[in-house]
Design a protein around this motif. Structure first.
Motif, PDB file in Angstrom:
ATOM      1  N   ASP A  12     -92.758 -41.412  16.889  1.00  0.00           N
ATOM      2  CA  ASP A  12     -91.420 -40.855  16.677  1.00  0.00           C
ATOM      3  C   ASP A  12     -90.793 -40.329  17.950  1.00  0.00           C
ATOM      4  O   ASP A  12     -89.659 -39.869  17.935  1.00  0.00           O
ATOM      5  N   LYS A  13     -91.497 -40.386  19.065  1.00  0.00           N
ATOM      6  CA  LYS A  13     -90.975 -39.871  20.324  1.00  0.00           C
ATOM      7  C   LYS A  13     -90.575 -41.015  21.230  1.00  0.00           C
ATOM      8  O   LYS A  13     -91.019 -42.144  21.064  1.00  0.00           O
ATOM      9  N   ARG A  14     -89.730 -40.706  22.187  1.00  0.00           N
ATOM     10  CA  ARG A  14     -89.276 -41.682  23.168  1.00  0.00           C
ATOM     11  C   ARG A  14     -89.695 -41.206  24.550  1.00  0.00           C
ATOM     12  O   ARG A  14     -89.861 -40.019  24.789  1.00  0.00           O
ATOM     13  N   LEU A  15     -89.825 -42.150  25.446  1.00  0.00           N
ATOM     14  CA  LEU A  15     -90.173 -41.855  26.823  1.00  0.00           C
ATOM     15  C   LEU A  15     -88.908 -41.960  27.663  1.00  0.00           C
ATOM     16  O   LEU A  15     -88.218 -42.980  27.623  1.00  0.00           O
ATOM     17  N   GLY A  16     -88.576 -40.908  28.396  1.00  0.00           N
ATOM     18  CA  GLY A  16     -87.387 -40.918  29.232  1.00  0.00           C
ATOM     19  C   GLY A  16     -87.644 -40.215  30.555  1.00  0.00           C
ATOM     20  O   GLY A  16     -88.742 -39.720  30.807  1.00  0.00           O
ATOM     21  N   VAL A  17     -86.628 -40.186  31.388  1.00  0.00           N
ATOM     22  CA  VAL A  17     -86.713 -39.534  32.690  1.00  0.00           C
ATOM     23  C   VAL A  17     -85.582 -38.511  32.774  1.00  0.00           C
ATOM     24  O   VAL A  17     -84.437 -38.810  32.410  1.00  0.00           O
ATOM     25  N   ILE A  18     -85.904 -37.303  33.246  1.00  0.00           N
ATOM     26  CA  ILE A  18     -84.862 -36.288  33.425  1.00  0.00           C
ATOM     27  C   ILE A  18     -83.920 -36.750  34.526  1.00  0.00           C
ATOM     28  O   ILE A  18     -84.331 -36.981  35.660  1.00  0.00           O
ATOM     29  N   GLU A  19     -82.656 -36.889  34.166  1.00  0.00           N
ATOM     30  CA  GLU A  19     -81.635 -37.356  35.096  1.00  0.00           C
ATOM     31  C   GLU A  19     -80.951 -36.168  35.775  1.00  0.00           C
ATOM     32  O   GLU A  19     -80.650 -36.214  36.961  1.00  0.00           O
ATOM     33  N   ALA A  20     -80.720 -35.099  35.006  1.00  0.00           N
ATOM     34  CA  ALA A  20     -80.043 -33.918  35.542  1.00  0.00           C
ATOM     35  C   ALA A  20     -80.369 -32.708  34.683  1.00  0.00           C
ATOM     36  O   ALA A  20     -80.732 -32.835  33.510  1.00  0.00           O
ATOM     37  N   VAL A  21     -80.233 -31.533  35.285  1.00  0.00           N
ATOM     38  CA  VAL A  21     -80.446 -30.278  34.571  1.00  0.00           C
ATOM     39  C   VAL A  21     -79.237 -29.393  34.834  1.00  0.00           C
ATOM     40  O   VAL A  21     -78.839 -29.182  35.975  1.00  0.00           O
ATOM     41  N   ASP A  22     -78.622 -28.901  33.746  1.00  0.00           N
ATOM     42  CA  ASP A  22     -77.478 -27.998  33.850  1.00  0.00           C
ATOM     43  C   ASP A  22     -77.745 -26.814  32.924  1.00  0.00           C
ATOM     44  O   ASP A  22     -77.495 -26.893  31.724  1.00  0.00           O
ATOM     45  N   GLY A  23     -78.295 -25.745  33.491  1.00  0.00           N
ATOM     46  CA  GLY A  23     -78.662 -24.590  32.672  1.00  0.00           C
ATOM     47  C   GLY A  23     -79.808 -24.964  31.757  1.00  0.00           C
ATOM     48  O   GLY A  23     -80.855 -25.407  32.213  1.00  0.00           O
ATOM     49  N   ASP A  24     -79.587 -24.813  30.454  1.00  0.00           N
ATOM     50  CA  ASP A  24     -80.652 -25.174  29.507  1.00  0.00           C
ATOM     51  C   ASP A  24     -80.419 -26.537  28.859  1.00  0.00           C
ATOM     52  O   ASP A  24     -81.102 -26.914  27.908  1.00  0.00           O
ATOM     53  N   VAL A  25     -79.447 -27.298  29.372  1.00  0.00           N
ATOM     54  CA  VAL A  25     -79.197 -28.656  28.877  1.00  0.00           C
ATOM     55  C   VAL A  25     -79.713 -29.654  29.900  1.00  0.00           C
ATOM     56  O   VAL A  25     -79.364 -29.606  31.078  1.00  0.00           O
ATOM     57  N   TYR A  26     -80.569 -30.554  29.408  1.00  0.00           N
ATOM     58  CA  TYR A  26     -81.171 -31.591  30.243  1.00  0.00           C
ATOM     59  C   TYR A  26     -80.545 -32.926  29.863  1.00  0.00           C
ATOM     60  O   TYR A  26     -80.277 -33.172  28.692  1.00  0.00           O
ATOM     61  N   THR A  27     -80.319 -33.763  30.849  1.00  0.00           N
ATOM     62  CA  THR A  27     -79.855 -35.119  30.566  1.00  0.00           C
ATOM     63  C   THR A  27     -81.043 -36.045  30.766  1.00  0.00           C
ATOM     64  O   THR A  27     -81.618 -36.110  31.846  1.00  0.00           O
ATOM     65  N   VAL A  28     -81.406 -36.723  29.676  1.00  0.00           N
ATOM     66  CA  VAL A  28     -82.558 -37.623  29.701  1.00  0.00           C
ATOM     67  C   VAL A  28     -82.046 -39.056  29.788  1.00  0.00           C
ATOM     68  O   VAL A  28     -81.231 -39.492  28.971  1.00  0.00           O
ATOM     69  N   LYS A  29     -82.526 -39.796  30.774  1.00  0.00           N
ATOM     70  CA  LYS A  29     -82.190 -41.209  30.917  1.00  0.00           C
ATOM     71  C   LYS A  29     -83.159 -41.993  30.041  1.00  0.00           C
ATOM     72  O   LYS A  29     -84.377 -41.907  30.210  1.00  0.00           O
ATOM     73  N   PHE A  30     -82.618 -42.704  29.063  1.00  0.00           N
ATOM     74  CA  PHE A  30     -83.410 -43.529  28.155  1.00  0.00           C
ATOM     75  C   PHE A  30     -82.809 -44.920  28.203  1.00  0.00           C
ATOM     76  O   PHE A  30     -81.725 -45.151  27.670  1.00  0.00           O
ATOM     77  N   TRP A  31     -83.468 -45.829  28.897  1.00  0.00           N
ATOM     78  CA  TRP A  31     -82.951 -47.155  29.203  1.00  0.00           C
ATOM     79  C   TRP A  31     -81.592 -47.011  29.869  1.00  0.00           C
ATOM     80  O   TRP A  31     -81.490 -46.431  30.922  1.00  0.00           O
ATOM     81  N   GLU A  32     -80.522 -47.446  29.252  1.00  0.00           N
ATOM     82  CA  GLU A  32     -79.198 -47.351  29.863  1.00  0.00           C
ATOM     83  C   GLU A  32     -78.421 -46.140  29.373  1.00  0.00           C
ATOM     84  O   GLU A  32     -77.277 -45.931  29.767  1.00  0.00           O
ATOM     85  N   LEU A  33     -79.014 -45.330  28.521  1.00  0.00           N
ATOM     86  CA  LEU A  33     -78.315 -44.188  27.932  1.00  0.00           C
ATOM     87  C   LEU A  33     -78.634 -42.894  28.664  1.00  0.00           C
ATOM     88  O   LEU A  33     -79.728 -42.718  29.187  1.00  0.00           O
ATOM     89  N   SER A  34     -77.681 -41.983  28.680  1.00  0.00           N
ATOM     90  CA  SER A  34     -77.894 -40.616  29.162  1.00  0.00           C
ATOM     91  C   SER A  34     -77.753 -39.712  27.943  1.00  0.00           C
ATOM     92  O   SER A  34     -76.671 -39.604  27.359  1.00  0.00           O
ATOM     93  N   ILE A  35     -78.852 -39.060  27.560  1.00  0.00           N
ATOM     94  CA  ILE A  35     -78.916 -38.325  26.303  1.00  0.00           C
ATOM     95  C   ILE A  35     -79.065 -36.830  26.566  1.00  0.00           C
ATOM     96  O   ILE A  35     -79.974 -36.419  27.294  1.00  0.00           O
TER      97      ILE A  35
END
Length: 182
Positions: A116-139
């Motif tokens: 049920d989990k996905r593997l992603g890479v942290i793209e950016a951190v803004d305070g307590d909100v993280y942007t996770v790169k998942f394939w072509e998406l920024s989540i």
């Protein structure tokens, strides 16, 4: 790109296009544990076999019009175009070059154990909100309650496991270490 919804979207679109085109059904070979949830059944129920007259769990069909598909029977012959693809290495390399490149990641527990989990890479951190790169998406994502220690919190470039909540804020469950190739 398994577990990202692409296969499901392609299959649903294919089924819809086949219905609109007036086809009575779809016959294919595929993963026996996956396709039945879309209505596929084994072809033996309709007297359909492969080119050699065999039947097996991966040979499946989806009746789109029960009345007309009920009269379908015979042998499923795979188009020769698929053999041409297997024998054209240069063309396959050209097509492959058009796809985006992704870095390889090897994790200790194995990719298929994620479920049920996905593997992603942290793209950016803004305070307590993280942007996770998942394939072509920024989540957008927040940390789960498991991140009590500040030192354990992910930073840009870290590989993470996350629960994807489409249309909402996803939840990062852990930072993982990319294991070097052996």
């Amino acid at each position: 790109m398994q577990n990202s919804g692409i296969g499901k979207a392609l299959l649903e679109e294919t089924i819809q296009l086949a219905k609109e085109a007036g086809y009575s059904g779809i016959v294919m070979t595929g993963e026996p544990a996956y396709y039945p949830k879309f209505g596929f059944v084994t072809c033996d129920k309709f007297g359909i076999a492969d080119a050699e007259g065999r039947n097996y769990d991966a040979l499946m069909c989806l009746p789109l019009n029960r009345e007309s598909f009920g009269s379908v029977h015979g042998r499923f012959i795979v188009s020769p175009v698929f053999e041409e693809c297997d024998n054209n290495d240069e063309e396959l390399k050209r097509i492959e070059a058009e796809f985006p490149k992704y870095r390889k990641v090897k994790i200790k527990d194995g990719f298929l154990m994620l479920m049920d989990k996905r593997l992603g890479v942290i793209e950016a951190v803004d305070g307590d909100v993280y942007t996770v790169k998942f394939w072509e998406l920024s989540i957008p994502a927040k940390l789960s309650q498991d991140f009590a220690e500040i030192s354990a919190r992910p930073k840009a470039g870290d590989d993470v496991l996350f629960l994807w909540r489409r249309g909402g804020i996803s939840e990062i469950t852990s930072v993982i270490r990319n294991m070097p190739e052996e």
